[in-house]
Design an enzyme around this catalytic site. Structure first.
Site, PDB file in Angstrom:
ATOM      1  CG  ASP A 285      -9.916 -14.772   3.124  1.00  0.00           C
ATOM      2  OD1 ASP A 285     -11.015 -14.197   3.117  1.00  0.00           O
ATOM      3  OD2 ASP A 285      -8.831 -14.174   3.354  1.00  0.00           O
ATOM      4  CD  GLU A 490     -11.314  -9.473   7.334  1.00  0.00           C
ATOM      5  OE1 GLU A 490     -10.228  -9.087   6.871  1.00  0.00           O
ATOM      6  OE2 GLU A 490     -11.525 -10.655   7.620  1.00  0.00           O
TER       7      GLU A 490
HETATM    8  O1  LIG Z   1      -5.595  -9.598   3.302  1.00  0.00           O
HETATM    9  C1  LIG Z   1      -5.772 -10.828   2.675  1.00  0.00           C
HETATM   10  C2  LIG Z   1      -7.210 -11.316   2.855  1.00  0.00           C
HETATM   11  C3  LIG Z   1      -8.223 -10.439   2.127  1.00  0.00           C
HETATM   12  O2  LIG Z   1      -7.944 -10.442   0.740  1.00  0.00           O
HETATM   13  C4  LIG Z   1      -9.638 -11.009   2.371  1.00  0.00           C
HETATM   14  O3  LIG Z   1     -10.633 -10.285   1.661  1.00  0.00           O
HETATM   15  C5  LIG Z   1     -10.015 -10.948   3.833  1.00  0.00           C
HETATM   16  O4  LIG Z   1     -11.082 -11.849   4.114  1.00  0.00           O
HETATM   17  C6  LIG Z   1      -8.834 -11.199   4.716  1.00  0.00           C
HETATM   18  N1  LIG Z   1      -8.861 -11.250   6.028  1.00  0.00           N
HETATM   19  C7  LIG Z   1      -7.611 -11.383   6.423  1.00  0.00           C
HETATM   20  C8  LIG Z   1      -7.218 -11.458   7.847  1.00  0.00           C
HETATM   21  N2  LIG Z   1      -6.512 -10.254   8.049  1.00  0.00           N
HETATM   22  C9  LIG Z   1      -5.658 -10.040   9.053  1.00  0.00           C
HETATM   23  C10 LIG Z   1      -4.969  -8.833   9.047  1.00  0.00           C
HETATM   24  C11 LIG Z   1      -4.079  -8.565  10.046  1.00  0.00           C
HETATM   25  C12 LIG Z   1      -3.870  -9.482  11.073  1.00  0.00           C
HETATM   26  C13 LIG Z   1      -4.595 -10.694  11.073  1.00  0.00           C
HETATM   27  C14 LIG Z   1      -5.483 -10.981  10.061  1.00  0.00           C
HETATM   28  C15 LIG Z   1      -6.766 -11.416   5.362  1.00  0.00           C
HETATM   29  N3  LIG Z   1      -7.553 -11.321   4.285  1.00  0.00           N
END
Ligand SMILES: OC[C@@H]1[C@@H](O)[C@H](O)[C@@H](O)c2nc(CNc3ccccc3)cn21
Length: 601
Positions: A285, A490
């Protein structure tokens, strides 16, 4: 000159063997590296032999970017990858988890909790097919879906991404993989990834394993469970996903009995790869290996060592890719990470790229552009909305049922924070990572749906949160009150109180004490509703329906019946949690599987 790996007539194993035999360590490690589009460029792809790129939540080439802008961006990166010595194509991943949800104008389907309520695997497969087409419309070949978490506590911020608390429902819904990737051929070898072709995408079963079972539903926390519990509740959907040829599996941030999944060799290599014979690739992840240590990133070299040696094949870095590449290179030189581990990872990645035809068709074109948000897909989403609705109450004794509502009425009131808010009905992972309020994309709000369903002669009055004097001085045949949760993703979605967004409870009290009302709950999970049930004539769970709000009006006004069944237990009070079907002490407000039908009038 002729190179076997470039020959599509050669068996895939032959192509992999030939290609791997030609690759340098740098080229191998490049394949194991996935970077975010914001740090990618054709030059970076070429210089570091990068094998994959992703769009993180909300990461788009431009606001409201069209398919052609998406395709140009993806192709630009791809040309960089193809310009390397061996010309290995890159694979681009995105979270298309309820349609191609980062993309403006895409069809947004109900989130997984609503799909679980349909109990209709064929519908889910068709959603997978439509989603694959809308992902290919943007030139992307890979989605980080489906989430096959078995959410055991609705206080978890990602519970809406889980089809059900019951693993058998989640197992049924893995049929979405057949829609996304294509039906697997008869006698296909179990465990081997399968992606049919240019109108299909590689899928990703996530998050391995036990993401939905963390203590008190705390995101990324510890899942405390014995082997029997793990293998009977959280593991079964992985059996089904692997049998259905899922191309990739993403590791969970969570820990299992105190061991970080991203560093869990026994489960990632010992169980998933060796016992279940999964032959696709395992991806981390976002910052998943960094979070092996606390604080995260405290010892990145160790994170790389532990993650790769646990069996992770591709790391979603996503930004500091030079650190990752340098650390992994030196770990191999020191013999701390074995070359056999590197070759296993690269073999798996190449197997997915070969089987999906990426070497033959590395570049996208606009032939799927018209698939984005097309009418047929929106009608499919509307059908899914209809089938996801669960009727929890219909009428107060002694009178008969309250629903379906009449299309002809003197005057109808529509009220509530979620009645006229497309962003709220879509939830998280919608245009923005955490979703947002208002007109986020094209679609139909529940209010607009109601207006277009009732008879032309029937006036519909909208007031988001009317006060008592408004109710006193207005005469309505009945009211529809649409309230629920704001969008979240999340950890931000973790909740200990599970209450309806204010002023929702007040709106219910003010409106429903003045006129007969039906309350529609737009939420990612069961919320506190018991105190208000006596005030309402009828209660409908609509979950997170997505862009096609018409499906809600279709059923409220009787064009279709209610068929949805609760995919999750609806608690009376949060003090009861966790509480799941099958528990010895089970005292729900509405039990798992509950759902009223409308007696055919
Ligand atoms: O988006 C990619 C992955 C996703 O597939 C996972 O299910 C999930 O656990 C996941 N969390 C993040 C963190 N996302 C994030 C988005 C914008 C700014 C910082 C972190 C990315 N991802």
């Amino acid at each position: 000159e002729y190179m076997k790996y470039k020959d599509p007539k050669q068996p895939i194993n032959t192509r992999i063997k030939d290609l791997i035999g030609r690759m340098t360590l740098a080229e191998k490690i490049g394949q194991m590296t996935q970077i975010e589009r914001q740090v990618a460029s054709a030059d970076v792809m070429k210089k570091y032999f990068i094998g994959s790129i992703l769009s993180g939540g909300g990461s788009v080439p431009a606001p409201q970017a069209s398919p052609s802008i998406w395709v140009s961006m993806v192709n630009e990166f791809q040309k960089g990858a193809l310009s390397t010595r061996l010309g290995i194509p890159m694979i681009y991943g995105i979270d298309a988890v309820h349609g191609n949800n980062n993309v403006y104008n895409a069809t947004l389907f109900p989130h997984n909790v609503g799909l679980g309520a349909t109990r209709d695997p064929d519908l889910i497969k068709r959603i997978g097919e439509a989603t694959a087409l809308e992902v290919r419309a943007t030139g992307i070949q890979y989605t980080f879906a489906p989430c096959i978490a078995v959410c055991r506590d609705p206080r978890w911020g990602r519970c809406y991404e889980s089809y059900s608390e019951d693993h058998t429902v989640v197992q049924q819904m893995t049929d979405i993989i057949l829609g996304l990737q294509g039906e697997i051929p008869v006698n296909h070898t179990k465990g081997v990834p399968y992606v049919a072709g240019k109108d299909k995408v590689a899928a990703c079963a996530k998050h391995f394993v036990g993401d939905g079972g963390t203590h008190n539903g705390i995101n990324e926390n510890n899942t405390i469970i014995d082997e029997h519990g793990l293998l009977s509740i959280h593991m079964p959907p992985y059996y089904d996903s692997i049998i259905k040829g899922v191309a990739t599996i993403m590791v969970s941030y969570s820990s299992l009995n105190g061991v970080k999944m991203h560093a869990n060799h026994d489960l990632v290599t010992g169980y998933l790869k060796s016992k279940l014979h999964f032959r696709g690739f395992v991806i981390s992840d976002w910052l998943g290996i960094d979070r092996i240590t606390s604080p995260p990133g405290e010892n990145y070299t160790y994170s790389v060592q532990a993650g790769i040696n646990a069996g992770i094949d591709m790391v979603m870095v996503p930004y500091n890719y030079t650190d990752y590449i340098d650390d992994l290179t030196s770990l191999v030189h020191k013999g701390i990470v074995n070359m056999n581990r590197i070759d296993d990872a690269v073999r798996r990645i190449l197997r997915v790229k070969f089987t999906m035809g990426l070497f033959e068709n590395p570049l996208a074109d606009l032939s799927f552009a018209d698939q984005l948000g097309k009418k047929e897909h929106r009608e499919l989403a509307r059908e899914a909305v209809r089938k996801s609705l669960v009727l929890l109450k219909n009428g107060n004794p002694p009178n008969q049922q309250f629903l379906p509502l009449p299309k002809k009425a003197r005057r109808i009131l529509v009220a509530g924070s979620h009645a006229s808010n497309l962003g709220y009905q879509c939830g998280g992972w919608s245009i923005q990572w955490m979703g947002s309020s208002g007109d986020i994309t094209t679609g139909t709000t529940i209010l607009d749906a109601i207006k277009s369903t009732v008879a032309d002669s029937t006036p519909v009055v909208y007031s988001e949160n009317p006060d008592e004097s408004f109710m006193k001085h207005n005469d309505f045949s009945f009211a529809i009150v649409v309230v629920g949760e704001p969008p979240y993703s999340e950890t931000v979605g973790d909740s200990t109180d599970l209450t309806i967004l204010d002023p929702g409870p007040d709106t219910i009290r003010t409106v429903c004490s003045a006129v007969k009302c039906v309350v529609v709950i737009v939420s990612g999970r069961p919320v506190v509703i018991e105190p208000y049930v006596p005030l309402m004539e009828a209660l409908v769970a609509a979950w997170l329906p997505g862009t096609e709000g018409q499906g809600v009006a279709d059923v409220l006004f009787g064009d279709y019946g209610f068929t949805g069944k609760l995919p999750r237990t609806w608690f009376k009070s949060v003090d009861q949690l966790p509480m799941n079907v099958g528990d010895p002490h089970y005292d729900p407000l509405y039990p798992f599987g509950f759902g009223l039908a409308i007696n055919s009038s």
